[in-house]
Design a protein around this motif. Structure first.
Motif, mmCIF file in Angstrom:
data_model
loop_
_atom_site.group_PDB
_atom_site.id
_atom_site.type_symbol
_atom_site.label_atom_id
_atom_site.label_comp_id
_atom_site.label_asym_id
_atom_site.label_seq_id
_atom_site.Cartn_x
_atom_site.Cartn_y
_atom_site.Cartn_z
ATOM 1 N N ALA A 14 67.420 -21.496 34.159
ATOM 2 C CA ALA A 14 68.453 -21.032 34.040
ATOM 3 C C ALA A 14 69.578 -22.195 34.344
ATOM 4 O O ALA A 14 69.343 -22.644 35.616
ATOM 5 N N LYS A 17 73.135 -18.640 35.172
ATOM 6 C CA LYS A 17 72.058 -17.645 35.366
ATOM 7 C C LYS A 17 72.292 -16.416 34.706
ATOM 8 O O LYS A 17 73.595 -15.999 34.780
ATOM 9 N N TYR A 18 71.174 -15.726 34.756
ATOM 10 C CA TYR A 18 71.382 -14.234 34.125
ATOM 11 C C TYR A 18 71.084 -13.619 35.588
ATOM 12 O O TYR A 18 69.839 -13.512 36.280
ATOM 13 N N LYS A 21 72.195 -6.769 35.485
ATOM 14 C CA LYS A 21 71.831 -5.936 34.441
ATOM 15 C C LYS A 21 73.100 -4.740 34.012
ATOM 16 O O LYS A 21 73.332 -4.170 34.966
ATOM 17 N N ARG A 73 56.941 -2.219 30.971
ATOM 18 C CA ARG A 73 57.179 -3.634 30.484
ATOM 19 C C ARG A 73 56.205 -4.254 29.305
ATOM 20 O O ARG A 73 56.789 -4.415 28.213
ATOM 21 N N SER A 118 57.053 -14.859 34.651
ATOM 22 C CA SER A 118 57.420 -13.723 33.765
ATOM 23 C C SER A 118 57.967 -14.212 32.523
ATOM 24 O O SER A 118 57.595 -13.556 31.270
ATOM 25 N N SER A 148 60.596 -9.033 30.062
ATOM 26 C CA SER A 148 61.390 -9.553 31.064
ATOM 27 C C SER A 148 62.806 -10.398 30.419
ATOM 28 O O SER A 148 62.290 -11.074 29.575
ATOM 29 N N GLY A 149 63.655 -10.188 31.097
ATOM 30 C CA GLY A 149 64.991 -10.637 30.481
ATOM 31 C C GLY A 149 64.846 -12.115 30.082
ATOM 32 O O GLY A 149 65.065 -12.440 29.067
ATOM 33 N N SER A 150 64.318 -12.945 31.056
ATOM 34 C CA SER A 150 64.627 -14.382 30.773
ATOM 35 C C SER A 150 63.331 -14.707 29.537
ATOM 36 O O SER A 150 63.558 -15.975 29.310
ATOM 37 N N ARG A 153 64.524 -16.341 26.292
ATOM 38 C CA ARG A 153 64.958 -17.679 26.181
ATOM 39 C C ARG A 153 63.747 -18.730 25.937
ATOM 40 O O ARG A 153 63.778 -19.957 25.781
ATOM 41 N N SER A 203 63.319 -10.153 41.356
ATOM 42 C CA SER A 203 64.471 -10.442 40.796
ATOM 43 C C SER A 203 65.247 -9.091 40.315
ATOM 44 O O SER A 203 66.445 -9.115 40.540
ATOM 45 N N SER A 204 64.626 -8.156 39.923
ATOM 46 C CA SER A 204 65.067 -7.159 39.286
ATOM 47 C C SER A 204 65.610 -6.348 40.296
ATOM 48 O O SER A 204 66.918 -5.644 40.482
ATOM 49 N N MET A 207 68.956 -8.119 41.350
ATOM 50 C CA MET A 207 70.032 -8.027 40.544
ATOM 51 C C MET A 207 70.770 -6.528 40.782
ATOM 52 O O MET A 207 71.836 -6.327 40.712
ATOM 53 N N ASP A 296 66.580 -20.920 41.235
ATOM 54 C CA ASP A 296 66.574 -19.391 41.002
ATOM 55 C C ASP A 296 66.343 -18.531 42.334
ATOM 56 O O ASP A 296 66.768 -18.914 43.057
HETATM 57 C C1 2P0 Z 1 67.525 -16.450 35.145
HETATM 58 N N1 2P0 Z 1 66.758 -15.165 36.969
HETATM 59 O O1 2P0 Z 1 68.485 -16.562 34.655
HETATM 60 C C2 2P0 Z 1 67.681 -15.943 36.409
HETATM 61 C C3 2P0 Z 1 68.229 -16.716 37.265
HETATM 62 C C4 2P0 Z 1 66.401 -15.675 38.318
HETATM 63 C C5 2P0 Z 1 67.559 -16.334 38.681
HETATM 64 O O2 2P0 Z 1 65.930 -14.356 35.018
HETATM 65 O O3 2P0 Z 1 64.398 -8.186 35.622
HETATM 66 O O4 2P0 Z 1 62.143 -11.887 35.838
HETATM 67 O O5 2P0 Z 1 62.352 -9.220 34.368
HETATM 68 O O6 2P0 Z 1 64.651 -9.212 33.576
HETATM 69 O O7 2P0 Z 1 63.877 -12.434 34.038
HETATM 70 C C6 2P0 Z 1 64.390 -13.874 36.780
HETATM 71 O O8 2P0 Z 1 64.630 -12.688 36.272
HETATM 72 O O9 2P0 Z 1 64.116 -10.626 35.651
HETATM 73 C C7 2P0 Z 1 65.744 -14.661 36.382
HETATM 74 P P1 2P0 Z 1 63.892 -9.181 34.696
HETATM 75 P P2 2P0 Z 1 63.487 -11.947 35.317
HETATM 76 O O10 2P0 Z 1 66.734 -17.163 34.917
#
Ligand code: 2P0
Length: 340
Positions: A14, A17-18, A21, A73, A118, A148-150, A153, A203-204, A207, A296
């Motif tokens: 990223a 960053k995400y 939620k 998930r 993930s 997993s959100g990321s 992408r 991460s979850s 967040m 990250d």
């Molecule tokens: C990202 N991260 O944008 C951010 C930056 C970590 C830091 O996405 O809860 O494993 O599975 O949706 O995707 C890591 O979080 O979290 C992440 P879930 P995910 O890459």
């Protein structure tokens, strides 16, 4: 009688960053995020699925270890793909649909390297299931996101935007490729492994804590959209100086939000901070910004630079204790074609 498919999916990093939620079940983010997809040769998850009328039950092995298939998930992905097939096929659901599955997923990078697996893991699972049932690639990112959100992408190559979407059901929270892997060919990404220990707060959880306790996160949400627009412009123009500044600022802001949560989250360690200092000192000595970092939810830096200076800078990094190059990975943006 059985049917087998194999696919692979890449890791993404990223740049915006995400972090946070708005819906914890559907994995809907509080902001748009932007990433760069790394070359599959270096970092990827390979997933093989076999469907057979003879399997008594569905099983999953991750890196050689059997996992619980009832995890929410995983079930999100399987049911998401199955609903998709039902919508498409109506009454003509293929026979294979009723067969149990054996799913085998492996990363070609050490799981203990502290790299998020993930994203590539759920992306490859989604893509493999789609291929098994003969679905095309459309809308798959919405399904991968629910693992997993990321992961949404990792279904595209090059520079990728995850639109947070507006709908409550998440049907418009999906990814789109902004620029292909050929857009900025001399950009290089290095993942430096400072620590391979597991993070104490995932991460979850992190967040959630930030959403509940950080005032700075609310401030970030007011400005991160503007930074994303500026970054898209910098990538479009291949303006490294601007690109680097925005990427480093976004990483620093995410980690400031983590420190602002309570109890505070500290993902970066002393060696991480030392890398930041080395990058800024180096840029200052050169007189322009030629190296950027991003972190990250962990201590390991991801460094970006143009190829022309990469051996210089990475060579220099070797001399600093705690930042030894042992285990450094290299990657470039990739095409969106998947080997099968
Ligand atoms: C990202 N991260 O944008 C951010 C930056 C970590 C830091 O996405 O809860 O494993 O599975 O949706 O995707 C890591 O979080 O979290 C992440 P879930 P995910 O890459």
């Amino acid at each position: 009688m059985e049917k087998t498919v194999t696919v692979s999916a890449p890791v993404n990093i990223a740049l915006i960053k995400y972090w946070g939620k708005r819906n914890d079940k559907l994995l809907l983010p509080l902001n748009d995020s932007l990433s760069i997809t790394l070359a599959q040769d270096d970092l990827r998850t390979v997933t093989t699925i076999q469907a057979s009328p003879d399997f008594p039950t569905t099983c999953l092995w991750l890196n050689g270890r059997e996992e619980d298939v009832s995890s929410p998930r995983l079930q999100n992905i399987i049911s998401g793909i199955r609903n998709f097939v039902k919508e498409k096929c109506g009454e003509n659901i293929p026979g294979i649909f009723g067969w149990h599955l054996h799913i085998v997923s492996t990363n070609n990078f050490p799981t203990k390297a502290g790299l998020a697996s993930s994203a590539s893991g759920y992306a490859s699972l989604t893509f493999a299931l789609a291929k098994l049932y003969g679905l095309d690639e459309e809308n798959l990112s919405v399904i991968a996101r629910t693992g997993s959100g990321s992961a949404c992408r990792s279904l595209e190559g090059g520079f990728v935007l995850w639109n947070m979407g507006k709908k409550e059901d998440g049907s418009d929270s999906s990814s789109v490729q902004l620029f292909s892997h050929t857009h900025w060919e001399d950009l290089r990404v290095f993942l430096v492994v400072i620590s391979s220990s597991q993070k104490s707060v995932g991460s979850s959880q992190g967040m959630l804590r930030c959403r509940e306790t950080s005032g700075l996160l609310r401030q970030r949400l007011l400005s991160v959209g503007g930074r994303k627009e500026d970054l898209i412009e910098a990538i479009k123009r291949k303006n490294f100086e601007q690109f680097a500044k925005l990427v480093m600022q976004d990483s620093n802001e995410m980690h400031a939000v983590c420190l602002d949560s309570y109890p505070p989250l500290m993902y970066m360690n002393d060696a991480s901070h030392a890398v930041c200092q080395i990058v800024h000192e180096y840029n200052s000595a050169i007189g322009q910004t030629v190296v950027a970092y991003t972190f990250d939810a962990g201590p390991n830096p991801c460094l970006m630079m143009q190829e022309s200076i990469s051996s210089d800078f990475m060579g220099l990094l070797e001399y600093f204790s705690g930042v030894m190059k042992n285990g450094t990975w290299k990657g470039i943006p990739v095409s969106r074609k998947y080997p099968s």
